[in-house]
Design a protein around this motif. Structure first.
Motif, short mmCIF file in Angstrom:
data_model
loop_
_atom_site.label_atom_id
_atom_site.label_comp_id
_atom_site.label_asym_id
_atom_site.label_seq_id
_atom_site.Cartn_x
_atom_site.Cartn_y
_atom_site.Cartn_z
N LEU A 182 -8.57 -6.71 0.09
CA LEU A 182 -8.64 -7.61 -1.07
C LEU A 182 -8.36 -9.02 -1.26
O LEU A 182 -8.81 -9.60 -1.85
CB LEU A 182 -7.59 -6.69 -1.83
N ASN B 139 -6.32 -4.12 -7.16
CA ASN B 139 -6.12 -3.00 -6.70
C ASN B 139 -7.37 -2.08 -6.12
O ASN B 139 -8.43 -2.33 -6.83
CB ASN B 139 -5.15 -1.81 -7.37
N ARG B 140 -7.16 -1.03 -5.44
CA ARG B 140 -8.17 -0.25 -5.12
C ARG B 140 -7.66 1.03 -4.47
O ARG B 140 -6.51 1.11 -4.04
CB ARG B 140 -9.45 -1.03 -4.20
N TYR B 141 -8.60 2.06 -4.19
CA TYR B 141 -7.93 3.22 -3.44
C TYR B 141 -9.12 3.79 -2.62
O TYR B 141 -10.38 3.50 -2.94
CB TYR B 141 -7.54 4.29 -4.46
N ASN B 142 -8.84 4.59 -1.49
CA ASN B 142 -9.79 5.34 -0.92
C ASN B 142 -9.14 6.51 -0.27
O ASN B 142 -8.17 6.93 -0.24
CB ASN B 142 -10.20 4.23 0.35
N HIS C 2 0.76 -1.15 0.00
CA HIS C 2 -0.02 0.14 0.25
C HIS C 2 0.94 1.19 0.01
O HIS C 2 2.14 1.11 0.44
CB HIS C 2 -0.90 -0.07 1.21
N THR D 113 -3.84 3.76 -1.43
CA THR D 113 -3.85 2.89 -2.58
C THR D 113 -3.52 1.31 -2.20
O THR D 113 -2.40 1.38 -1.45
CB THR D 113 -3.39 3.31 -3.84
N TYR E 94 -14.61 4.34 -0.64
CA TYR E 94 -13.69 3.47 -1.39
C TYR E 94 -13.79 3.27 -2.94
O TYR E 94 -15.28 3.59 -3.42
CB TYR E 94 -13.86 2.07 -0.63
N SER E 95 -13.09 3.10 -3.78
CA SER E 95 -13.21 2.73 -5.10
C SER E 95 -14.08 1.55 -5.54
O SER E 95 -14.79 1.51 -6.60
CB SER E 95 -11.94 2.68 -5.96
N ASP E 96 -14.18 0.43 -4.61
CA ASP E 96 -14.80 -0.63 -4.98
C ASP E 96 -16.11 -1.16 -4.24
O ASP E 96 -16.63 -1.78 -4.71
CB ASP E 96 -13.64 -1.78 -4.63
N ASN F 95 -2.68 -2.71 -3.24
CA ASN F 95 -2.46 -3.88 -4.27
C ASN F 95 -2.22 -5.25 -3.83
O ASN F 95 -1.53 -5.40 -2.87
CB ASN F 95 -1.22 -3.15 -5.31
#
Length: 901
Positions: free
Chosen positions: A605, A539-542, A479, A504, A568-570, A506
């Protein structure tokens, strides 16, 4: 009139010229800065206080003196001859109380006695005194609400053990290093053992000698710190010493003559230029295998494998433990850590820290006996694991080797201007685990038509040509975290803090080599490799923002409130809040405190994307391969498995603190935690004859409540020496599912449930219902003695496959640790620790749930059959196959030499 004005102007000019600005840093006796110290110009009301880094600046009259005071420390008054005055405060009674805590607030730091929240503070001395080899095991014997246990079936779980605070699982405790988020491990626990379905940071990777102190906030803190802080926060504060150093040599061995440990650690510091410092730690260690197999029962083997009784008895006569190796794996570790900073000027500072850890673990799968993997079905085994003759083949034991790399680093900038404290930082961290399976085989036979075949005369995939070493792949997580934190004491009573975090993440699943996963028997025997379709990068980010307000209504009455928004992006957004209060009276001898908060935890994740085949013990069937599907796959969609959502929590804490004098303190805190839509790794569900899968699901609501007690008395004069006592405990009042299980419609349609009795036991009763730690220390001359007793309460299991009329209960046990320190001189200290002095081991018994259960226990044959089911026919007789309530393999003797320079 003009003369009077001129005279007034000259007088004012004289006063201005007679004033000067004094700056400096206030530290404790160990060189640690103390924030919040009151500084008063003697004989006036002019004053200020130190900032987060112990710095201050004040304008005073020439030839004045300054008085420095802080709770728990001796007051110091010094004259100011120059413009720089640095102060060292000694603690009352000659001990460093370390009462200032920075965890649990985003405004000004407070002393431990004036905080509105329950916080445990452990010094480096406290951790070292346990004699434990790793940081997580040291916490086990210092913090009652903290639990960790070695898992009986190793595989990837041998790389790090699951831990938790207040029975909430490792993923619900946030780990910070110097106030910044540490990366999670890339491992998600998928075995049927405590911690199942969870992931957390690898705290065992942190070298103990690098730690100045640990602050553990036992309260929900999502509003202050974000996701994963439902159960609490652990903030690891690193050493800052720039001039003191030491080297420690340590060794140890168990009373059984195995588990040898050897380690060396160096901690040192240095100044960098005129205004900078660096502190660094290098730690190397190796721990040998400690093996504790049980005696295997032939009747269970015959029933599980359908084997010939003569073959089973003949093999067990040679290997009563069926060749099994379980206990504590061989581990080697190299750890490197630095912590430093540099003052740009009086108001600005750059700080940094970084760590890298390499760990290698060698463990073993269950032994493949010759009646489990018979040479009659696979003639080539005689060549692979014998001299070519059937009589030479005696089975094989696959090895599991794990290589772990873990790193974290932070660089930041702090500034204090016009009373505003600004902290801007960038943090990165990652964890990678790569696996190797050796002394194994791929036993898949596929003929030219793609059909299963056991005829070695046909074309086949492997057989004699099978590899015996496999690379099944691995996992990686990293991250990047950016933080902006701003705070100010707007008035003597009102403080504000606000800030933002961008993160972010991963996660990567590495594909195994083809031989590790291909074939109709799922690839490598014991640990199947990751297939191409199960591998990939995700991956994602917040983004999060928070506001924290603190108001001292009076000097005794504090109100504190925090609100946070995360996006959050997801999976969406969450808004959480926290309110806390504290009231002191009787001259600060009594403190009442309480907090109410909401919280959340984003699905990791790992939980969203992990998909694999794995070998697991199924009672009555031995080891079988089962599938784990992720929530975003086509298989999940076909099976009606929903996507994961966040967990939401409500946390209430109330407590009282007593400090009648400087030597005695007592705190009692009640907590109640409700978690909605808790994420669990469910029981395997049979959707059809060809589709049996496990998966993660927001499957339950839960409620956990209990009481924490912490008490201590120090500086008791006994003869020519000084004695101190401590007593702390945690008692779980309630830990259970709150309401019905939330089965997906597709699961309810086949009359099954994601939570069965085994899963419920792992979640809620697999940790001690109570844990009490009581100890004493005595210092006399050059000697120091410590005795620590840890009482582990009972745990209860409903092991897979056993009768529903029975349960397994681990009995209450007390573990006693003894420590002896000898200060040969100012530089050399010799320490002997005997952990588990009385050689206390976990002990379990069957308990009847009803009359039918008692009837089973009255029949030795039926009781033996149940024993076989929960221990894999006796292979795991000490701990059962699903785990046990504390990790002890016998008495452990440790000797260490510490040399200061």
């Amino acid at each position: 009139m003009k003369k009077l004005c001129l005279l007034f102007f000259l007088l004012c000019s004289f006063v201005v010229l007679a004033q000067k600005e004094v700056t400096g840093i206030v530290k404790d006796s160990e060189g640690n800065p103390i924030p919040g110290v009151n500084i008063i110009e003697k004989g006036t009301s002019n004053g200020t206080s130190t900032d987060f880094d112990g710095r201050y600046k004040i304008k005073i009259n020439e030839n004045s003196s300054l008085t420095f005071s802080y709770v728990g420390y001796n007051t110091v008054t010094k004259s100011t001859e120059g413009n720089v005055l640095n102060i060292t405060l000694s603690a009352e009674g000659g001990q460093n109380l370390q009462e200032v805590v920075v965890t649990g607030t985003r405004t000004a730091p407070r002393s431990n006695t004036t905080s509105a929240l329950p916080i445990d503070v452990l010094s480096s001395k406290d951790l070292v005194s346990t004699g434990q080899a790793t940081f997580d095991k040291a916490l086990q014997y210092k913090i009652p609400s903290f639990n960790t246990v070695q898992t009986p079936v190793n595989d990837a779980t041998s790389l790090l053990d699951p831990y938790e605070i207040r029975n909430m699982g490792p993923s619900r405790t946030l780990i910070l290093i110097n106030g910044k988020r540490k990366n999670m491990s890339s491992l998600v626990y998928t075995q049927t053992s405590p911690g199942r379905g969870e992931t957390g940071a690898d705290i065992s990777a942190i070298p103990t000698d690098a730690i100045e102190r640990v602050e553990i906030l036992r309260d929900g803190a999502s509003a202050q710190y974000g996701s994963d802080a439902i159960a609490g926060v652990m903030n690891i504060i690193l050493k800052k010493n720039a001039s003191l150093g030491s080297v420690t040599l340590r060794s140890g061995i168990t009373s059984e003559g195995d588990g040898e440990m050897l380690g060396i650690s160096l901690n040192n510091g240095s100044t960098v230029g005129e205004k900078g410092f660096i502190n660094y730690t290098v730690d190397f260690s190796k721990v040998a295998l400690a093996n504790r197999p049980g005696r295997v029962n032939a009747d269970g083997e015959i029933a599980d494998f359908g084997a010939d009784p003569a073959a089973v008895n003949a093999f067990l006569a040679l290997k009563p433990d069926a060749g099994n190796i379980n206990g504590s794996p061989e581990t080697a570790a190299a750890k490197f850590l630095i912590n430093g900073g540099i003052d740009i000027n009086e108001t600005d500072q750059i700080y940094y820290n970084a760590a890298y850890v390499y760990k290698k673990v060698n463990s073993f799968a269950n032994y493949r006996t010759p009646y489990w993997r018979p040479v009659a079905d696979m003639p080539y085994l005689a060549t692979l694991f014998g001299d070519g003759t059937p009589a030479s083949y005696q089975g094989y034991v696959p090895t599991f080797e794990g290589d772990l790399n873990d790193y974290n680093a932070t660089i930041g900038y702090k500034s204090t201007k016009n009373g505003w404290n600004t902290d801007v930082s960038l943090t990165t961290g990652g964890n990678t685990q790569i696996y190797t399976v050796s002394n194994s085989q791929n036993r898949s036979f596929i003929d030219t038509n793609g059909n299963d075949s056991k005829d070695p005369g046909e074309d086949f995939l492997y057989g004699i040509s099978t590899p015996i070493t496999f690379k099944p792949g691995g996992t990686s997580f990293n991250h990047y975290v950016g933080n902006i934190d701003v705070s100010k004491n707007l008035t003597d009573q009102f403080s504000i803090g606000f800030g933002s975090e961008f993160r972010t993440e991963n996660f990567e699943i590495f594909e195994g080599d083809v031989a590790s996963y291909i074939g109709n028997r799922s690839g490598a025997d014991s640990f199947q490799g990751n297939t191409p379709e199960n591998s990939g990068k995700f991956n994602r980010y917040n983004l999060g923002v928070y506001l924290d307000l603190a108001y001292d209504v009076t000097k005794d009455f504090l109100l504190n409130g925090t609100v946070r928004y995360e996006d959050y992006s997801d999976f969406g957004s969450a808004t959480v809040w926290k309110a806390s209060t504290r009231y002191k009276f009787s001259d600060d001898k009594v403190t009442l405190r309480a907090s109410l908060s909401t919280g959340f935890r984003a699905p990791s994740l790992h939980q969203i994307y992990t998909q694999k085949s794995q070998s697991s013990f199924v009672p009555g069937q031995g080891i079988v391969v089962q599938g784990l599907i992720n929530n975003v796959s086509s298989a999940a969609r076909a099976s009606g498995v929903p996507k994961l959502d966040s967990e939401n929590s409500r946390n209430f804490t109330a407590g009282i603190g007593l400090k009648p004098n400087k030597n005695f303190n007592l705190t009692i805190d009640y907590y109640d935690i409700k978690v909605k839509d808790r994420i669990v790794l469910g029981n395997p569900i049979t959707f059809s004859p060809t589709n049996t899968s496990a998966f993660f699901v927001n499957g339950i609501d839960s409620r956990t409540s209990g009481i924490d007690l912490v008490a201590g008395y120090k500086n008791l004069i006994v003869g020519p020496g000084k004695m101190g006592f401590n007593l702390s405990g945690n008692y779980t009042l309630k830990n259970e599912i709150d309401g019905p299980v939330k089965n997906p419609a597709s699961v309810a349609a086949v009359n099954q449930s994601v939570i069965d009795a085994t899963q419920e036991a792992l979640l809620f009763t697999s940790r001690p219902i109570f844990k009490v730690i009581g100890g004493a220390e005595y210092e006399i001359g050059k000697f120091g003695f410590t005795v620590n007793n840890t009482l582990f309460g009972p745990t209860k299991f409903k092991n897979a496959g056993m009768s529903s009329d029975l349960k397994v209960e681990f009995l209450t046990k007390m573990v006693t640790d003894l420590g002896i320190n000898f200060a040969a001189n100012d530089k050399l200290t010799i320490a002997l620790n005997v952990n588990n002095l009385l050689n206390v081991l976990p002990e379990w018994k069957f308990k009847a749930e009803n009359a039918a259960g008692q009837a089973i226990l009255n029949d030795p044959a039926q009781t033996r059959a149940q024993f076989n089911l929960v221990t894999f026919n006796g292979r795991y007789s000490q701990m059962t196959y699903d785990g046990y309530h504390f990790s002890q393999l016998g008495t452990m003797m440790n000797l260490s030499l510490n040399y200061k320079f």
